[in-house]
Design an enzyme around this catalytic site. Structure first.
Site, PDB file in Angstrom:
ATOM      1  N   ARG A   1       0.851  -1.205   0.000  1.00 35.33           N
ATOM      2  CA  ARG A   1       0.000   0.000   0.000  1.00 35.33           C
ATOM      3  C   ARG A   1       0.880   1.245   0.000  1.00 35.33           C
ATOM      4  O   ARG A   1       0.635   2.195  -0.717  1.00 35.33           O
ATOM      5  CB  ARG A   1      -0.972   0.006   1.201  1.00 35.33           C
ATOM      6  CG  ARG A   1      -1.729   1.319   1.312  1.00 35.33           C
ATOM      7  CD  ARG A   1      -2.993   1.278   2.159  1.00 35.33           C
ATOM      8  NE  ARG A   1      -2.946   0.417   3.302  1.00 35.33           N
ATOM      9  CZ  ARG A   1      -2.250   0.647   4.413  1.00 35.33           C
ATOM     10  NH1 ARG A   1      -1.547   1.758   4.536  1.00 35.33           N
ATOM     11  NH2 ARG A   1      -2.255  -0.224   5.404  1.00 35.33           N
TER      12      ARG A   1
ATOM     13  N   TYR B   1     -17.163  16.140 -15.658  1.00 38.13           N
ATOM     14  CA  TYR B   1     -17.610  14.744 -15.682  1.00 38.13           C
ATOM     15  C   TYR B   1     -18.661  14.533 -14.582  1.00 38.13           C
ATOM     16  O   TYR B   1     -18.476  14.975 -13.449  1.00 38.13           O
ATOM     17  CB  TYR B   1     -16.401  13.809 -15.490  1.00 38.13           C
ATOM     18  CG  TYR B   1     -16.827  12.395 -15.214  1.00 38.13           C
ATOM     19  CD1 TYR B   1     -17.674  11.722 -16.098  1.00 38.13           C
ATOM     20  CD2 TYR B   1     -16.435  11.728 -14.066  1.00 38.13           C
ATOM     21  CE1 TYR B   1     -18.106  10.434 -15.833  1.00 38.13           C
ATOM     22  CE2 TYR B   1     -16.852  10.433 -13.792  1.00 38.13           C
ATOM     23  CZ  TYR B   1     -17.689   9.799 -14.690  1.00 38.13           C
ATOM     24  OH  TYR B   1     -18.125   8.522 -14.418  1.00 38.13           O
TER      25      TYR B   1
ATOM     26  N   ASP C   1      -8.043  18.505 -14.306  1.00 38.59           N
ATOM     27  CA  ASP C   1      -8.292  17.154 -14.775  1.00 38.59           C
ATOM     28  C   ASP C   1      -7.874  17.113 -16.252  1.00 38.59           C
ATOM     29  O   ASP C   1      -8.522  17.710 -17.107  1.00 38.59           O
ATOM     30  CB  ASP C   1      -9.780  16.813 -14.600  1.00 38.59           C
ATOM     31  CG  ASP C   1     -10.107  15.381 -14.985  1.00 38.59           C
ATOM     32  OD1 ASP C   1      -9.418  14.838 -15.866  1.00 38.59           O
ATOM     33  OD2 ASP C   1     -11.062  14.823 -14.425  1.00 38.59           O
TER      34      ASP C   1
ATOM     35  N   LYS D   1      -8.651   6.010 -19.276  1.00 36.92           N
ATOM     36  CA  LYS D   1      -8.909   6.530 -20.609  1.00 36.92           C
ATOM     37  C   LYS D   1      -7.633   6.474 -21.463  1.00 36.92           C
ATOM     38  O   LYS D   1      -7.083   5.425 -21.640  1.00 36.92           O
ATOM     39  CB  LYS D   1      -9.496   7.933 -20.492  1.00 36.92           C
ATOM     40  CG  LYS D   1     -10.653   8.020 -19.474  1.00 36.92           C
ATOM     41  CD  LYS D   1     -11.815   7.177 -19.908  1.00 36.92           C
ATOM     42  CE  LYS D   1     -13.006   7.077 -18.988  1.00 36.92           C
ATOM     43  NZ  LYS D   1     -12.971   7.345 -17.620  1.00 36.92           N
TER      44      LYS D   1
END
Ligand code: P1T
Length: 391
Positions: A50, A102, A175, A200
């Site tokens: 992690r 978005y 973004d 994406k």
């Protein structure tokens, strides 16, 4: 890796020295949750996956180098990345955000953080920078923009917004999912943080859900994000890190191909009698064409257009696309088509959608890298079905 290498070289090599134990040229998938310690607290830079994993670290370094940033962080989704960035803010903060976003990011602001962290968000168009300045409150801590926006492909002036943020001591976040660092580098224009849905274009093959954050400087924001990345724990698995790293190697040639195909298709759509209007940053008819030309090295692979008609026409058109898959998401090698009002932006209340311009005849396409003639034939076929019903 030295920052002097050009984009494609960095995309293929950054963070990816041959693996020292075996000489493997490609970064292996370090599928391990933990790392042995010869003595308590003594390790080789990794103790638990992690807090750090070599495959993820290679991807984080590569992302950071591509954005010309100081440090990268890989997350389990784009929204996990955005959500962790929001943890930088104290309870009751105000965000100044763009008025086309978005749907999932809007939902995170309005239906998650509003309740859990008292976050208030004002949505503005950022065209008038004085109006943006006036919207800043005592509690404003952060500016959040997308450009080009999802789904209306608005383009805003990043340099001007970064200056505004700096003048007022605000954290600036862009973004960069739609443009990618190949086309646009917000950190070079003064932004503090870039976020991505790496699902994406960065990954580019529609087989991973992933997120990325890159910070401009090795400063307090970077330290705080490193802490939050581990403390919140929404990070990317070694296998998915490997896939995104592999996808990045072809980012440059993919973005060239996406943009080339998208320009041709946008021109086809603009000349089509059944199309009311096309929004594509590479068309002179786009309201932000000049700014896009300066700020972006290519217009990208996303097109939004308004069909003549309403919901019924949209349905028929979408049902008759075959090579274009009717599906959410974007940025893969294959072309996708979708209806934002019903699909990706359904989480935005109908009233707000209407005000923003996300209407029932709005269609968004993610232009893939297939042969453009086949793509046009597919659209032509769907228009043919529309023509039949309108007779
Ligand atoms: O889906 P995820 O990886 O969590 O990323 C969220 C996200 C963040 N930012 C932008 C600009 C996005 O487009 C997305 C996800 N978008 C879609 C799934 C879509 O079809 O628009």
């Amino acid at each position: 890796m030295t920052k002097s290498y050009r984009f494609s070289t960095k995309a293929i090599h950054s963070g990816q020295e041959p693996e020292p134990a075996t000489g493997a040229v490609i970064t292996p998938i370090f599928a391990t949750s933990t790392f042995v310690q010869p003595s308590p607290g003594v390790n080789k830079g990794y103790e638990y996956s992690r807090s750090g994993n070599p495959t993820r670290k290679a991807l984080e370094q590569c992302n950071a180098d591509l954005e010309n940033g100081a440090r990268g962080f890989a997350f389990s989704s784009g929204l996990a990345a955005s959500s962790t960035v929001l943890e930088l803010l104290p309870h009751g903060s105000h965000i100044l955000s763009i008025n086309d976003l978005y749907g999932g990011t809007f939902r995170l602001f309005e239906r998650v953080r509003k309740n859990s962290a008292g976050i208030e968000t004002t949505y503005i168009d950022f065209k008038d920078i004085d109006a943006a300045r006036k919207a800043i409150r005592d509690t404003t801590r952060l500016i959040w923009v997308e450009t080009p926006t999802n789904p209306l492909l608005k383009v805003v002036d990043l340099e001007q917004i970064a200056l505004l943020a700096r003048d007022h001591g605000l954290i600036s976040v862009c973004d960069n999912t739609f443009a990618t660092p190949y086309i646009q580098k917000p950190l070079e224009l003064g932004f503090d943080i870039v976020v991505h849905s790496a699902t994406k274009y960065l990954n580019g093959h529609s087989d991973v859900v992933a997120g990325a954050v890159v910070v401009r400087e090795q400063n307090e924001i970077a330290d705080r994000l490193a802490f939050l990345h581990n403390a919140v724990g929404a990070l990317l698995s070694p296998f998915d890190s490997f896939l995104v790293l592999r996808g990045l190697k072809t980012l440059a040639i993919r973005m060239e191909a996406h943009s080339k195909n998208a320009l041709t298709i946008s021109q086809f759509l603009e000349n089509h009698p059944l199309v009311e209007k096309v929004l594509y940053p590479g068309l002179p008819s786009h309201p932000d064409f000049s700014l896009a030309n300066i700020q972006m090295s290519l217009p990208g692979g996303m097109i939004t257009f308004f069909l003549k008609g309403g919901i019924e026409e949209s349905r028929i058109f979408l049902e008759h696309c075959h090579l274009f898959s009717l599906a959410e998401s974007l940025g893969g090698a294959e072309s996708l088509i979708e209806h934002p009002a019903i699909m990706t932006h359904a989480s935005i209340p109908a009233e707000t959608r209407k005000k923003t311009g996300i209407s029932d005849n709005l269609i968004r396409i993610s232009v893939g890298i297939e042969d453009v003639n086949d793509l046009i034939a597919d659209l032509e076929n769907a228009f043919g079905a529309l023509r039949k019903i309108s007779k």
